[in-house]
Design a protein around this motif. Structure first.
Motif, short mmCIF file in Angstrom:
data_model
loop_
_atom_site.label_atom_id
_atom_site.label_comp_id
_atom_site.label_asym_id
_atom_site.label_seq_id
_atom_site.Cartn_x
_atom_site.Cartn_y
_atom_site.Cartn_z
N MET A 1 0.48 -7.78 -3.70
CA MET A 1 0.29 -6.35 -3.52
C MET A 1 -1.18 -6.00 -3.70
O MET A 1 -1.87 -6.53 -4.57
CB MET A 1 1.13 -5.58 -4.56
N ALA A 2 -1.67 -5.09 -2.86
CA ALA A 2 -3.06 -4.67 -2.94
C ALA A 2 -3.28 -3.79 -4.17
O ALA A 2 -2.38 -3.08 -4.61
CB ALA A 2 -3.45 -3.91 -1.67
N ASP A 3 -4.49 -3.83 -4.70
CA ASP A 3 -4.83 -2.98 -5.85
C ASP A 3 -4.92 -1.51 -5.46
O ASP A 3 -4.87 -0.64 -6.32
CB ASP A 3 -6.16 -3.42 -6.46
N LEU A 4 -5.07 -1.25 -4.17
CA LEU A 4 -5.05 0.12 -3.66
C LEU A 4 -4.12 0.16 -2.46
O LEU A 4 -4.35 -0.52 -1.46
CB LEU A 4 -6.47 0.56 -3.27
N GLU A 5 -3.05 0.92 -2.57
CA GLU A 5 -2.08 1.02 -1.49
C GLU A 5 -2.30 2.32 -0.71
O GLU A 5 -2.52 3.37 -1.31
CB GLU A 5 -0.65 0.99 -2.05
N PHE A 6 -2.22 2.22 0.60
CA PHE A 6 -2.41 3.39 1.46
C PHE A 6 -1.39 3.31 2.58
O PHE A 6 -1.34 2.32 3.32
CB PHE A 6 -3.83 3.42 2.02
N HIS A 7 -0.56 4.34 2.70
CA HIS A 7 0.38 4.38 3.80
C HIS A 7 0.71 5.83 4.14
O HIS A 7 0.43 6.74 3.36
CB HIS A 7 1.66 3.61 3.48
N ARG A 8 1.31 6.02 5.31
CA ARG A 8 1.71 7.35 5.76
C ARG A 8 3.22 7.49 5.73
O ARG A 8 3.95 6.54 5.99
CB ARG A 8 1.22 7.59 7.19
N GLU A 9 3.65 8.69 5.41
CA GLU A 9 5.07 9.05 5.45
C GLU A 9 5.15 10.40 6.16
O GLU A 9 4.92 11.45 5.57
CB GLU A 9 5.63 9.16 4.03
N GLY A 10 5.42 10.34 7.47
CA GLY A 10 5.36 11.57 8.25
C GLY A 10 3.95 12.12 8.25
O GLY A 10 2.99 11.43 8.60
N ALA A 13 -0.06 11.45 3.62
CA ALA A 13 -0.73 10.18 3.32
C ALA A 13 -0.57 9.90 1.82
O ALA A 13 -0.78 10.79 1.00
CB ALA A 13 -2.20 10.24 3.69
N HIS A 14 -0.20 8.67 1.50
CA HIS A 14 -0.07 8.26 0.10
C HIS A 14 -1.20 7.29 -0.24
O HIS A 14 -1.37 6.26 0.43
CB HIS A 14 1.27 7.57 -0.13
N VAL A 15 -1.96 7.62 -1.26
CA VAL A 15 -3.01 6.74 -1.79
C VAL A 15 -2.60 6.43 -3.23
O VAL A 15 -2.48 7.34 -4.06
CB VAL A 15 -4.39 7.41 -1.74
N ARG A 16 -2.37 5.15 -3.51
CA ARG A 16 -1.81 4.78 -4.81
C ARG A 16 -2.63 3.66 -5.46
O ARG A 16 -2.80 2.58 -4.88
CB ARG A 16 -0.35 4.33 -4.66
N LEU A 17 -3.12 3.93 -6.67
CA LEU A 17 -3.78 2.90 -7.45
C LEU A 17 -2.72 1.94 -7.95
O LEU A 17 -1.71 2.36 -8.53
CB LEU A 17 -4.52 3.52 -8.64
N ASN A 18 -2.92 0.65 -7.76
CA ASN A 18 -1.89 -0.34 -8.07
C ASN A 18 -2.48 -1.49 -8.87
O ASN A 18 -2.42 -2.65 -8.48
CB ASN A 18 -1.24 -0.84 -6.78
N ARG A 19 -3.05 -1.14 -9.98
CA ARG A 19 -3.63 -2.16 -10.87
C ARG A 19 -3.24 -1.83 -12.32
O ARG A 19 -4.10 -1.64 -13.19
CB ARG A 19 -5.15 -2.17 -10.70
N PRO A 20 -1.94 -1.71 -12.57
CA PRO A 20 -1.50 -1.25 -13.90
C PRO A 20 -1.90 -2.19 -15.02
O PRO A 20 -2.09 -1.76 -16.17
CB PRO A 20 0.02 -1.16 -13.76
N GLN A 21 -2.06 -3.49 -14.71
CA GLN A 21 -2.46 -4.43 -15.76
C GLN A 21 -3.87 -4.14 -16.27
O GLN A 21 -4.23 -4.53 -17.38
CB GLN A 21 -2.37 -5.87 -15.23
N GLY A 22 -4.66 -3.46 -15.46
CA GLY A 22 -6.00 -3.05 -15.87
C GLY A 22 -6.09 -1.55 -16.07
O GLY A 22 -7.19 -0.97 -15.98
N LEU A 23 -4.96 -0.91 -16.35
CA LEU A 23 -4.87 0.54 -16.54
C LEU A 23 -5.45 1.29 -15.34
O LEU A 23 -6.00 2.37 -15.47
CB LEU A 23 -5.57 0.97 -17.84
N ASN A 24 -5.30 0.67 -14.17
CA ASN A 24 -5.75 1.24 -12.89
C ASN A 24 -7.25 1.57 -12.88
O ASN A 24 -7.68 2.48 -12.16
CB ASN A 24 -4.92 2.48 -12.54
N ALA A 25 -8.02 0.80 -13.65
CA ALA A 25 -9.47 0.91 -13.55
C ALA A 25 -9.90 0.52 -12.14
O ALA A 25 -9.37 -0.42 -11.54
CB ALA A 25 -10.14 0.02 -14.58
N ILE A 26 -10.87 1.23 -11.60
CA ILE A 26 -11.24 1.08 -10.20
C ILE A 26 -12.33 0.03 -10.03
O ILE A 26 -13.43 0.17 -10.58
CB ILE A 26 -11.70 2.44 -9.62
N THR A 27 -12.03 -1.01 -9.27
CA THR A 27 -12.98 -2.06 -8.97
C THR A 27 -13.81 -1.69 -7.74
O THR A 27 -13.42 -0.78 -6.98
CB THR A 27 -12.25 -3.38 -8.69
#
Length: 256
Positions: A1-10, A13-27
């Motif tokens: 899974m990517a650390d940043l997820e981006f997809h469309r639903e209708g 747009a969903h932008v989701r931080l996906n790095r919970p092991q690093g408390l979603n700190a932004i690389t």
């Protein structure tokens, strides 16, 4: 899974931080992915709203990943330019909802404040810990806080580095809604549905006008002509709105 997820639903747009092991700190890699997402969102006329969220109950985001040091080479501002911290500012022209939970601190707090609407889980804590740990930069993540919170509340956060819980933040008008963590995604979606019920071009023009003269005196703002609002006069959606009102039906927006 990517650390940043981006997809469309209708139209969302969903932008989701996906790095919970690093408390979603932004690389830096997440910065680039977010920059690409904002560009696509701005360019796509069929995207009418954005939901910004994060994986994991413990934290929405704790800011920049400084595990390798605090120097991020100034390649772009934090969160793909959205915060304007450390580089040029990138503006998301579409209305944005931030769904936050757990620790929402430092650059993560700044990121949440970039949204137009904030929905918060009852687990959320907001804070600006930079002075407390001695890593505040030339800009600092302070400018939105002192504009979006009462002065003394904002300055207490900035100067002490202490956190406030979501109930207190709600009293100061920082968040639009507080819900249990289990209801966070549904609450964000309901706000998105409210945005989709409005004319997308009118919403975007209104956001452009509101932010474009936010720091100006009222008389200057009132005297300003806004290109997006003037362009809306010729939009098909404006005519649809008028027709729907006269026919007493719900409008069917096309974003054109």
């Amino acid at each position: 899974m990517a650390d940043l997820e981006f997809h469309r639903e209708g139209h969302i747009a969903h932008v989701r931080l996906n790095r919970p092991q690093g408390l979603n700190a932004i690389t830096p890699e997440m910065d680039q992915a977010m920059y690409d997402a904002w560009r696509e969102i701005n360019a796509d006329p069929d995207i009418w709203a954005v939901i910004l969220s994060a994986e994991g109950e413990k934290a929405f985001c704790i800011g920049a990943d400084v595990s390798g040091g605090t120097d991020r080479d100034g390649r772009m501002a934090l969160a793909g330019g959205l915060t304007g911290i450390g580089g040029p500012l990138v503006t998301c022209r579409k209305p944005m909802i931030a769904a936050v939970q757990g620790f929402c601190v430092g650059g993560g707090f700044e990121l949440a404040m970039c949204a137009d609407i904030i929905v918060a889980a009852d687990t959320t804590q907001f804070g600006l810990p930079e002075t407390k740990v001695g890593i505040i930069g030339e800009c600092g993540v302070v400018h939105r806080a002192v504009r979006q919170l009462p002065y003394h509340i904002a300055m207490a956060l900035i100067l002490t580095g202490e956190r406030i819980k979501v109930a207190e933040a709600a009293r100061y008008g920082l968040v639009n809604e507080v819900v249990p963590y289990s209801d966070l995604a549904e609450a964000a979606r309901k706000w998105a549905d409210k945005l989709l019920a409005a004319s997308p071009l009118a919403v975007q023009a209104a956001k452009d006008a509101a932010l474009g003269r936010l720091g100006y005196p009222l008389d200057v703002a009132l005297a300003t002509r806004f290109e997006a609002i003037e362009a809306y006069e010729a939009a098909a959606d404006r005519l649809e709105g008028l027709a729907a009102a006269s026919q007493r039906r719900k409008p069917v927006w096309t974003g054109r």
